[in-house]
Design an enzyme around this catalytic site. Structure first.
Site, PDB file in Angstrom:
ATOM      1  N   ASP A  11       0.796  -1.254  -0.037  1.00  0.00           N
ATOM      2  CA  ASP A  11      -0.076   0.121   0.047  1.00  0.00           C
ATOM      3  C   ASP A  11       0.717   1.212   0.074  1.00  0.00           C
ATOM      4  OD1 ASP A  11      -2.264   1.574   0.420  1.00  0.00           O
ATOM      5  OD2 ASP A  11      -2.021   1.819   2.379  1.00  0.00           O
ATOM      6  N   SER A  12       0.112   2.383  -0.126  1.00  0.00           N
ATOM      7  CA  SER A  12       1.199   3.767   0.069  1.00  0.00           C
ATOM      8  C   SER A  12       1.658   3.861   1.099  1.00  0.00           C
ATOM      9  CB  SER A  12       0.217   4.749  -0.365  1.00  0.00           C
ATOM     10  OG  SER A  12      -0.809   4.904   0.786  1.00  0.00           O
ATOM     11  N   CYS A  74      -4.492  -1.628  -1.994  1.00  0.00           N
ATOM     12  CA  CYS A  74      -4.582   0.044  -1.982  1.00  0.00           C
ATOM     13  C   CYS A  74      -5.563   0.086  -3.355  1.00  0.00           C
ATOM     14  CB  CYS A  74      -3.052   0.360  -2.499  1.00  0.00           C
ATOM     15  SG  CYS A  74      -2.954   2.316  -2.828  1.00  0.00           S
ATOM     16  N   GLU A 152      -2.046   7.663   8.873  1.00  0.00           N
ATOM     17  CA  GLU A 152      -0.440   7.546   8.924  1.00  0.00           C
ATOM     18  C   GLU A 152       0.301   8.018  10.341  1.00  0.00           C
ATOM     19  OE1 GLU A 152       1.820   6.155   6.608  1.00  0.00           O
ATOM     20  OE2 GLU A 152      -0.104   5.463   5.611  1.00  0.00           O
ATOM     21  N   CYS A 184     -10.957   2.844   0.709  1.00  0.00           N
ATOM     22  CA  CYS A 184      -9.294   3.292   0.767  1.00  0.00           C
ATOM     23  C   CYS A 184      -9.224   2.348   2.113  1.00  0.00           C
ATOM     24  CB  CYS A 184      -9.172   4.766   1.128  1.00  0.00           C
ATOM     25  SG  CYS A 184      -7.563   4.953   1.479  1.00  0.00           S
ATOM     26  N   HIS A 186      -7.088   2.613   4.294  1.00  0.00           N
ATOM     27  CA  HIS A 186      -6.696   3.386   5.462  1.00  0.00           C
ATOM     28  C   HIS A 186      -8.161   3.514   6.343  1.00  0.00           C
ATOM     29  CE1 HIS A 186      -2.901   4.542   3.588  1.00  0.00           C
ATOM     30  NE2 HIS A 186      -2.576   4.991   4.540  1.00  0.00           N
TER      31      HIS A 186
HETATM   32  N1  DGL Z   1      -4.785   3.235   1.199  1.00  0.00           N
HETATM   33  C1  DGL Z   1      -4.741   3.659  -0.073  1.00  0.00           C
HETATM   34  C2  DGL Z   1      -6.226   3.295  -0.857  1.00  0.00           C
HETATM   35  O1  DGL Z   1      -6.515   2.165  -0.576  1.00  0.00           O
HETATM   36  C3  DGL Z   1      -3.893   4.853  -0.705  1.00  0.00           C
HETATM   37  C4  DGL Z   1      -4.552   5.861   0.054  1.00  0.00           C
HETATM   38  C5  DGL Z   1      -3.379   7.228  -0.222  1.00  0.00           C
HETATM   39  O2  DGL Z   1      -2.183   6.866  -0.005  1.00  0.00           O
HETATM   40  O3  DGL Z   1      -3.890   8.076  -0.679  1.00  0.00           O
HETATM   41  O4  DGL Z   1      -6.541   4.006  -1.849  1.00  0.00           O
END
Ligand code: DGL
Length: 265
Positions: A11-12, A74, A152, A184, A186
């Site tokens: 993931d990011s 992600c 984060e 997302c 997160h």
């Molecule tokens: N967690 C990621 C997603 O599912 C990326 C969020 C990001 O880095 O902006 O989209």
């Protein structure tokens, strides 16, 4: 030999841990490598070409470590880069994407809300998802700037996080959404705040469990599942500074872990 190859998950940043924990529950025997591309987080706000280049570099790195399957944990990388990734590697890939289909099937009000990053919502893939499954329902789309940054930082329930969540969630509920899709990875870490802002009559959907099951199905079909009697382990890597990223991984993973520095470009 082959049976002990790890599964690579990326993931990011730390959001993909919400997918990793479901994979761990579903597949306790598997070794898991997790990559947080923290030096480039958030992906939301980055041009698609940058996201594509980062996703490709990480998949190459995972391939170099001999993974038997890659999980794109992600939605943003899936939306922007999945076709390019599949063209570049022979390693099987399972990718997460917003759960528009189950939400559209289950809504009683005919209105669903999708919380996701701006690049996910702007992707042609998301547009196809909406036209295939959401044609008969109203699909409200909410990019949520700032939420990824709060996760984060490990701030899951502070005043700033709750106020951002309320700002994004309340208008969706006011417009009639009875299901919210966490688009997302997160956001599952903010599920309590999201549910509190939405109220108990609104259902919040996280597709991570479905992704974990799909990983199991794919490995079974390929005859690559680890022997069930083994106990799998996890290894964590970040392109950021391990000393900064580790405390948040420990907070979200709820275990002491080592975090290595990854250089992938
Ligand atoms: N967690 C990621 C997603 O599912 C990326 C969020 C990001 O880095 O902006 O989209």
């Amino acid at each position: 030999m082959v049976l002990e190859q790890p599964i690579g998950v990326f993931d990011s940043g730390v959001g993909g841990l919400s997918v990793l924990r479901e994979i761990r529950r579903e597949l306790p025997a598997e070794d898991l490598l997790y990559v947080a591309d923290s030096a480039f987080a958030p992906y939301g706000g980055k041009p698609p070409a940058v996201i594509r280049a980062r996703a490709a570099a990480i998949v190459r790195w995972l391939d170099g470590r001999g993974v038997k399957l890659v999980v794109v944990a992600c939605n943003t990388a899936t939306g922007v880069a999945i076709d390019a990734l599949r063209a570049e590697t022979e390693t099987p890939i399972v990718a997460i994407e917003p759960a528009v289909k189950p939400a559209a099937l289950d809504t009683r009000t005919g209105v669903i809300g999708v919380l996701a990053t701006a690049p996910t919502l702007a992707s042609a893939r998301f547009e196809r998802l909406v036209s295939s499954y959401g044609a008969n329902v109203d699909v409200l789309q909410e990019p949520c700037p700032g939420l990824v940054e709060q996760v984060e930082k490990g701030d899951l329930a502070g005043a700033e996080t709750r106020s951002l969540v309320e700002r994004y969630v309340r208008p969706l509920v006011e417009r009639g959404a009875d299901i919210l899709v966490l688009g997302c990875t997160h956001y599952p870490f903010l599920k309590d705040a999201i549910q509190a802002a939405a109220g108990s009559s609104v259902r919040v959907i996280d597709p991570a469990v479905a992704v974990a099951r799909e990983v199991g199905r794919r490995l079974a079909a390929l005859n690559r599942l680890a022997p069930p009697e083994r106990q799998g382990a996890e290894r964590f890597w970040t392109s950021g500074t391990p000393a900064d990223v580790r405390p948040v991984i420990v907070q979200l993973w709820q275990r002491e872990v080592d975090v290595g520095r990854l250089v992938a470009d």
